[in-house]
Design an enzyme around this catalytic site. Structure first.
Site, short mmCIF file in Angstrom:
data_model
loop_
_atom_site.label_atom_id
_atom_site.label_comp_id
_atom_site.label_asym_id
_atom_site.label_seq_id
_atom_site.Cartn_x
_atom_site.Cartn_y
_atom_site.Cartn_z
N GLY A 179 -56.79 -5.18 -71.00
CA GLY A 179 -57.10 -3.96 -70.24
C GLY A 179 -58.50 -3.97 -69.66
N LYS A 180 -58.92 -5.13 -69.15
CA LYS A 180 -60.26 -5.20 -68.53
C LYS A 180 -60.36 -4.24 -67.34
CE LYS A 180 -60.52 -9.63 -67.58
NZ LYS A 180 -59.51 -10.44 -68.22
N PRO A 232 -61.71 -13.95 -84.32
CA PRO A 232 -61.42 -14.29 -82.92
C PRO A 232 -62.55 -13.86 -81.98
CG PRO A 232 -59.51 -13.29 -83.96
CD PRO A 232 -60.64 -13.16 -84.94
N CYS A 279 -40.90 3.20 -47.57
CA CYS A 279 -40.83 1.92 -46.87
C CYS A 279 -39.38 1.42 -46.82
CB CYS A 279 -41.80 0.92 -47.48
SG CYS A 279 -42.36 -0.27 -46.26
N HIS A 284 -46.87 3.70 -47.30
CA HIS A 284 -46.89 3.76 -48.77
C HIS A 284 -47.87 4.84 -49.25
CE1 HIS A 284 -44.74 -0.04 -49.80
NE2 HIS A 284 -45.05 -0.32 -48.55
N GLU A 290 -48.13 6.16 -52.07
CA GLU A 290 -48.55 5.99 -53.46
C GLU A 290 -49.93 5.34 -53.60
OE1 GLU A 290 -46.19 4.34 -51.90
OE2 GLU A 290 -45.94 2.28 -52.59
N1 GLN Z 1 -38.75 -5.21 -46.30
C1 GLN Z 1 -39.13 -4.11 -45.48
C2 GLN Z 1 -39.97 -4.57 -44.30
O1 GLN Z 1 -40.56 -5.61 -44.33
C3 GLN Z 1 -39.82 -3.03 -46.29
C4 GLN Z 1 -41.10 -3.47 -46.93
C5 GLN Z 1 -41.56 -2.53 -48.02
O2 GLN Z 1 -40.76 -1.78 -48.57
N2 GLN Z 1 -42.83 -2.60 -48.36
O3 GLN Z 1 -40.07 -3.88 -43.32
#
Ligand code: GLN
Length: 538
Positions: free
Chosen positions: A19-20, A193, A384, A510, A512
């Site tokens: 967990g560095k 260790p 995506c 994305h 996230e």
């Molecule tokens: N495979 C898809 C693309 O290249 C979606 C890629 C992904 O979900 N990051 O467009």
């Protein structure tokens, strides 16, 4: 090296997976909360140029930065803890170092000298470490060395650290993470260790300044004294890093151990104010005391290795806290989903997320999951490839385009509703054809997405090759799937929604990657909120 910049190197001994990344992120958080501008960098000793071409089963998710770098997932932790974006300079691999050195050799930059690991590779490593200091933005740079000390791969990195310690004695320290295992047969924690690991470091010319000891049990005074004595560190520099309930507890545990204070002392920096972590504590309080719970299905093809979806599962933790709700993620293998079992597999979920991905494996299960969510009014979030599956499902089952597909999987389809842009086709080098990093997106007024963000102008990170095929847009919109977000420059579709559904959102980007403790991502927050509403209604 800028005079004011200080360096903390984080190394690991005894075993991997200590967990560095979390310790580095926690230390950075504490230093940031004391008023120091801090960044973290990860040096990965593998020969791949970046993790972009790696199978997620190898090292988990590939994290993407605003500037389009495909990086180690630890950078995600750094951003989630610090709420400061990272960049290409924050992740360096051996492949990249060698590539740079070989390019210089070809250009003749070394003036006919023999090019060697020392000094050329180590100089390149040192330059990359110090690159982050150039614009003077950071007071402290934490550099995490991937792998375990003693591995052949990490030798040049430890050597670069040794040289930096020698050249900039007062500006650098080493925090070594080690394991203090508990032997149940002996009923004892064992320090050997750790002693060996420090000895190994010393053979390489590096004396750690601080030891963070991963342990399942409390390190008592006798043990701390023993470790200090055998490993040449001061007593207050033996830090207990006990297993934590959540990674978000670690900054507070490190604060209790005074890791930040010891680091500042050793770097000769003033302690400034004691860290203000009140927002962090409120977050933890809510995390541990949710008032409700929902069950969300994560449909993906790498679900055996949860690190493959690290940023998504962390974004759900942040969004859960924002809704004071515990999100129980149900990891569902898309390959196991069929028309026959879809009902029994997905029944009872309050929300369905179809995950990103590449290639054919598991795609039909993902498409089934979309159809289930659409027909049963279950909140749906497609990311995506998940968004692309939503488009394919709608084309096939609503627009009657029977063999509709993405050209990633079927070149022969009669309905290429997801396809590759002309300009991308021309870039042939594998690993160089993706749309990567931050792009602007213009949202439509009143869309669910717009309501969630509270603005019509957003910027999100991408990592894909294929796109919604705008040739079909009119037909989709007529039938009820709307493009509610587009790239303002290219007109590429970035967001699709079905307004006539409680919450059905697909995004080509994305989200996230941008969710942090301080700023939970608005789309995840809205999705969890929709799941709560769905649960109540049921
Ligand atoms: N495979 C898809 C693309 O290249 C979606 C890629 C992904 O979900 N990051 O467009």
């Amino acid at each position: 090296m800028s005079n004011s910049t200080k360096y903390v190197f984080v190394t690991g001994g005894v075993t991997s997976s200590l967990g560095k990344g979390i310790i580095s992120a926690s230390l950075a958080k504490l230093l940031q909360a004391r008023g120091y501008s801090t960044t973290i960098q990860k040096l990965d000793p593998y020969i791949n140029i970046d993790p972009g071409t790696l199978n997620p089963y190898e090292h988990g998710e590939c994290f993407v930065t605003d500037d389009g770098a495909e990086t180690d997932l630890d950078l995600g932790h750094y951003e989630r803890f610090l709420n400061v974006p990272t960049s290409q300079a924050n992740n360096i691999t051996t492949g990249r170092i060698y590539q740079a050195v070989i390019e210089k050799e070809r250009r003749g930059d070394y003036l006919g000298k023999t090019v060697q690991v020392i000094p050329h590779i180590t100089d390149e490593i040192k330059d990359r470490i110090q690159l982050l200091a150039h614009d003077g933005k950071f007071d402290i740079i934490i550099t995490e060395i991937g792998g375990t000390v003693g591995d052949i791969e990490s030798l040049p990195y430890v050597e670069a650290v040794r040289q930096m310690l020698w050249e900039h004695e007062n500006d650098c320290i080493v925090v070594h993470l080690t394991l203090v295992p508990y032997l149940s047969a002996a009923g004892e924690l064992k320090t050997k260790p750790t002693q060996h690991s420090v000895k190994q470091m010393m053979e390489l010319g590096v004396q750690p300044d601080i030891l963070c000891c991963r342990t399942e049990h409390e390190l008592d005074l006798t043990l701390r004294r023993k470790i200090a004595k055998f490993c040449n560190v001061s007593m207050n520099a033996v830090i207990e890093a006990k297993d934590a309930e959540s990674i978000y507890d670690v900054p507070l545990l490190m604060q209790a151990e005074e890791l930040d204070k010891v680091v500042l002392e050793k770097l000769g920096l003033p302690k400034k104010a004691s860290p203000n972590l009140s927002d962090w504590k409120t977050f933890l309080e809510k995390l541990k005391h949710p008032t409700s719970e929902v069950s969300i299905g994560l449909i993906g093809k790498y679900v055996e290795l949860k690190d493959s979806y690290k940023s998504i599962s962390e974004a759900f933790i942040h969004a859960g806290v924002a809704n004071e709700t515990k999100v129980n993620l149900k990891w569902i293998h898309s390959e196991a989903l069929t028309k026959q079992n879809i009902e029994s597999e997905l029944n009872g979920l309050d929300g369905i997320l179809v995950a990103p991905g590449f290639g054919t494996r598991g795609i039909s299960g993902k498409i089934e999951a979309v159809q289930y969510a659409r027909l049963n009014n279950v909140p749906f979030f497609g990311i995506c490839l998940g968004m692309q599956c939503a488009v394919i499902e709608f084309a096939r089952n609503v627009l009657g385009m029977e063999d509709a597909h993405t050209t990633e999987i079927s070149e022969e389809t009669n309905y290429p509703v997801i396809s590759m842009m002309e300009e991308q086709k021309r870039i042939s080098n594998f690993g160089g054809t993706m749309r990567l990093g931050a792009y602007k997106c213009q949202l439509k007024p009143k869309a669910k997405t717009t309501n969630a963000y509270g603005t019509e102008n957003i910027s999100e990170r991408h990592r894909h090759r294929y796109e919604f095929n705008n040739q079909y847009l009119q037909q989709f919109e007529k039938a009820g799937m709307m493009a509610t977000g587009k790239n303002p420059e290219t007109g590429l579709v970035e967001v699709i929604e079905i307004p006539n559904h409680p919450w059905f959102v697909g995004v080509q980007f994305h989200p996230e990657y941008k969710s942090t403790v301080a700023k939970p991502h608005p789309l995840f927050v809205a999705f969890v909120h929709a799941a709560i509403k769905h649960k109540i209604k049921d």
